[in-house]
Design a protein around this motif. Structure first.
Motif, PDB file in Angstrom:
ATOM      1  N   HIS A 146       0.823  -1.211   0.000  1.00  0.00           N
ATOM      2  CA  HIS A 146       0.000   0.000   0.000  1.00  0.00           C
ATOM      3  C   HIS A 146       0.858   1.263   0.000  1.00  0.00           C
ATOM      4  N   ARG A 147       2.108   1.134   0.393  1.00  0.00           N
ATOM      5  CA  ARG A 147       3.049   2.268   0.308  1.00  0.00           C
ATOM      6  C   ARG A 147       3.707   2.320  -1.074  1.00  0.00           C
ATOM      7  N   TYR A 148       4.079   1.147  -1.593  1.00  0.00           N
ATOM      8  CA  TYR A 148       4.752   1.023  -2.893  1.00  0.00           C
ATOM      9  C   TYR A 148       3.930   0.081  -3.760  1.00  0.00           C
ATOM     10  N   MET A 149       3.061   0.623  -4.597  1.00  0.00           N
ATOM     11  CA  MET A 149       2.126  -0.220  -5.356  1.00  0.00           C
ATOM     12  C   MET A 149       2.796  -1.098  -6.406  1.00  0.00           C
ATOM     13  N   ASN A 150       4.061  -0.883  -6.678  1.00  0.00           N
ATOM     14  CA  ASN A 150       4.774  -1.724  -7.648  1.00  0.00           C
ATOM     15  C   ASN A 150       5.600  -2.814  -6.962  1.00  0.00           C
ATOM     16  N   ARG A 151       5.359  -3.042  -5.690  1.00  0.00           N
ATOM     17  CA  ARG A 151       6.076  -4.060  -4.921  1.00  0.00           C
ATOM     18  C   ARG A 151       5.066  -4.903  -4.133  1.00  0.00           C
ATOM     19  N   ASN A 152       5.511  -6.087  -3.697  1.00  0.00           N
ATOM     20  CA  ASN A 152       4.744  -6.956  -2.782  1.00  0.00           C
ATOM     21  C   ASN A 152       3.316  -7.229  -3.261  1.00  0.00           C
ATOM     22  N   PHE A 153       3.204  -7.867  -4.408  1.00  0.00           N
ATOM     23  CA  PHE A 153       1.885  -8.151  -4.985  1.00  0.00           C
ATOM     24  C   PHE A 153       1.189  -9.340  -4.325  1.00  0.00           C
ATOM     25  N   ASN A 154       1.932 -10.231  -3.692  1.00  0.00           N
ATOM     26  CA  ASN A 154       1.312 -11.384  -3.031  1.00  0.00           C
ATOM     27  C   ASN A 154       0.763 -10.990  -1.671  1.00  0.00           C
ATOM     28  N   VAL A 155      -0.378 -11.566  -1.314  1.00  0.00           N
ATOM     29  CA  VAL A 155      -0.963 -11.383   0.014  1.00  0.00           C
ATOM     30  C   VAL A 155      -0.750 -12.639   0.847  1.00  0.00           C
ATOM     31  N   VAL A 156      -0.886 -13.807   0.252  1.00  0.00           N
ATOM     32  CA  VAL A 156      -0.863 -15.074   0.990  1.00  0.00           C
ATOM     33  C   VAL A 156       0.520 -15.707   1.070  1.00  0.00           C
ATOM     34  N   LEU A 157       1.170 -15.860  -0.054  1.00  0.00           N
ATOM     35  CA  LEU A 157       2.470 -16.532  -0.122  1.00  0.00           C
ATOM     36  C   LEU A 157       3.383 -15.717  -1.031  1.00  0.00           C
ATOM     37  N   PRO A 158       4.319 -14.943  -0.460  1.00  0.00           N
ATOM     38  CA  PRO A 158       5.157 -14.045  -1.265  1.00  0.00           C
ATOM     39  C   PRO A 158       6.241 -14.744  -2.103  1.00  0.00           C
ATOM     40  N   LEU A 159       6.009 -15.969  -2.483  1.00  0.00           N
ATOM     41  CA  LEU A 159       6.969 -16.711  -3.289  1.00  0.00           C
ATOM     42  C   LEU A 159       7.209 -16.026  -4.633  1.00  0.00           C
ATOM     43  N   ALA A 160       6.165 -15.630  -5.323  1.00  0.00           N
ATOM     44  CA  ALA A 160       6.317 -14.975  -6.629  1.00  0.00           C
ATOM     45  C   ALA A 160       6.996 -13.612  -6.480  1.00  0.00           C
ATOM     46  N   ASP A 161       6.714 -12.882  -5.405  1.00  0.00           N
ATOM     47  CA  ASP A 161       7.422 -11.618  -5.168  1.00  0.00           C
ATOM     48  C   ASP A 161       8.918 -11.875  -5.060  1.00  0.00           C
ATOM     49  N   LEU A 162       9.294 -12.935  -4.387  1.00  0.00           N
ATOM     50  CA  LEU A 162      10.703 -13.304  -4.254  1.00  0.00           C
ATOM     51  C   LEU A 162      11.282 -13.702  -5.615  1.00  0.00           C
ATOM     52  N   LEU A 163      10.577 -14.562  -6.338  1.00  0.00           N
ATOM     53  CA  LEU A 163      11.063 -15.049  -7.635  1.00  0.00           C
ATOM     54  C   LEU A 163      11.196 -13.954  -8.681  1.00  0.00           C
ATOM     55  N   PHE A 164      10.281 -12.996  -8.681  1.00  0.00           N
ATOM     56  CA  PHE A 164      10.241 -11.981  -9.733  1.00  0.00           C
ATOM     57  C   PHE A 164      10.827 -10.632  -9.313  1.00  0.00           C
ATOM     58  N   GLY A 165      11.462 -10.584  -8.151  1.00  0.00           N
ATOM     59  CA  GLY A 165      12.189  -9.394  -7.737  1.00  0.00           C
ATOM     60  C   GLY A 165      11.349  -8.228  -7.255  1.00  0.00           C
ATOM     61  N   THR A 166      10.124  -8.481  -6.823  1.00  0.00           N
ATOM     62  CA  THR A 166       9.284  -7.387  -6.323  1.00  0.00           C
ATOM     63  C   THR A 166       9.128  -7.435  -4.804  1.00  0.00           C
ATOM     64  N   LEU A 167       9.877  -8.297  -4.141  1.00  0.00           N
ATOM     65  CA  LEU A 167       9.792  -8.436  -2.684  1.00  0.00           C
ATOM     66  C   LEU A 167      10.499  -7.267  -2.010  1.00  0.00           C
ATOM     67  N   LEU A 168       9.799  -6.623  -1.102  1.00  0.00           N
ATOM     68  CA  LEU A 168      10.349  -5.533  -0.297  1.00  0.00           C
ATOM     69  C   LEU A 168      10.028  -5.855   1.159  1.00  0.00           C
ATOM     70  N   THR A 169      11.034  -5.920   2.017  1.00  0.00           N
ATOM     71  CA  THR A 169      10.800  -6.286   3.419  1.00  0.00           C
ATOM     72  C   THR A 169      10.763  -5.085   4.355  1.00  0.00           C
ATOM     73  N   ARG A 170      11.345  -3.980   3.920  1.00  0.00           N
ATOM     74  CA  ARG A 170      11.313  -2.744   4.698  1.00  0.00           C
ATOM     75  C   ARG A 170      11.217  -1.563   3.746  1.00  0.00           C
ATOM     76  N   SER A 171      10.682  -0.476   4.244  1.00  0.00           N
ATOM     77  CA  SER A 171      10.610   0.741   3.443  1.00  0.00           C
ATOM     78  C   SER A 171      12.016   1.297   3.232  1.00  0.00           C
ATOM     79  N   LYS A 172      12.189   1.970   2.131  1.00  0.00           N
ATOM     80  CA  LYS A 172      13.480   2.606   1.862  1.00  0.00           C
ATOM     81  C   LYS A 172      13.575   3.969   2.551  1.00  0.00           C
ATOM     82  N   ILE A 173      12.420   4.568   2.821  1.00  0.00           N
ATOM     83  CA  ILE A 173      12.378   5.863   3.501  1.00  0.00           C
ATOM     84  C   ILE A 173      11.353   5.799   4.624  1.00  0.00           C
ATOM     85  N   SER A 174      11.515   6.658   5.613  1.00  0.00           N
ATOM     86  CA  SER A 174      10.558   6.712   6.723  1.00  0.00           C
ATOM     87  C   SER A 174       9.236   7.309   6.237  1.00  0.00           C
ATOM     88  N   PHE A 175       8.149   6.809   6.787  1.00  0.00           N
ATOM     89  CA  PHE A 175       6.829   7.343   6.457  1.00  0.00           C
ATOM     90  C   PHE A 175       5.907   7.100   7.652  1.00  0.00           C
TER      91      PHE A 175
END
Length: 195
Positions: A146-175
């Motif tokens: 919800h902060r970065y709409m082009n990242r973390n598309f999986n809700v249940v199992l972030p396997l595809a986010d990991l495989l396709f390079g869209t996994l983000l575990t922390r924000s890059k900037i404070s918000f």
């Protein structure tokens, strides 16, 4: 024994495929206009993301917006049917009915988990699932979407986010992020305690 082996194979393959299907549908259909098929984009990117952001509005503020959290009732059967097409075709060549039974079971459970987790993320009520460590991590994962709409598309199992390079575990900037007992701190980690 044959039935159970192929059903287990279908379940495992189905779960992996479900993650990839969720990621693909979410990224390319729910976040982009596709010709005359604009409903998913409008409902998700233009309505859901405008109401629910990564700040305090990540959680339901106005009761009138409650209906924007789940997908429409007919989405489940349609998405499950489309998701099962490859398994129906594959079953002609290998695995047969047991393969489809396993993949269908996986997809039904995956879709139910998607709807329930997504509901609990945006409308928290201190449910048992919300006290689970896996849900806690998934909630942070979705909050970052919800902060970065082009990242973390999986809700249940972030396997595809990991495989396709869209996994983000922390924000890059404070918000200013949402807070709550089931919401992890996803702010950037600063090395050496420097802020």
């Amino acid at each position: 024994m044959y039935f159970l082996i192929w059903m287990a194979a279908g379940f495992i393959l189905g779960t992996v495929f479900d993650s990839i299907f969720e990621w693909t549908f979410h990224r390319f259909v729910m976040h982009r206009r596709i010709g005359i098929f604009e409903y998913p984009f409008e409902r998700h990117a233009l309505v859901h993301h405008q109401i629910f952001k990564a700040d305090e509005t990540y959680h339901l503020i106005h009761e009138v917006d409650r209906h924007t959290v789940p997908m429409a009732w007919w989405n489940g059967p349609a998405l499950i049917a489309v998701n099962q097409l490859p398994f129906g075709i594959l079953a002609f060549f290998v695995g047969g009915v047991p393969l489809v039974c396993g993949s269908l079971l996986a997809t039904l459970l995956y879709y139910a988990a998607y709807e329930y987790f997504h509901w609990c993320m945006h409308i928290p009520r201190q449910r048992r699932v919300e006290r689970n460590g896996i849900f806690f991590r998934l909630n942070g994962h979705h909050l970052l979407h919800h902060r970065y709409m082009n990242r973390n598309f999986n809700v249940v199992l972030p396997l595809a986010d990991l495989l396709f390079g869209t996994l983000l575990t922390r924000s890059k900037i404070s918000f200013a992020q949402a807070k709550g007992p089931a919401v992890p701190d996803v702010q950037p980690c600063f090395q050496l305690g420097l802020e």
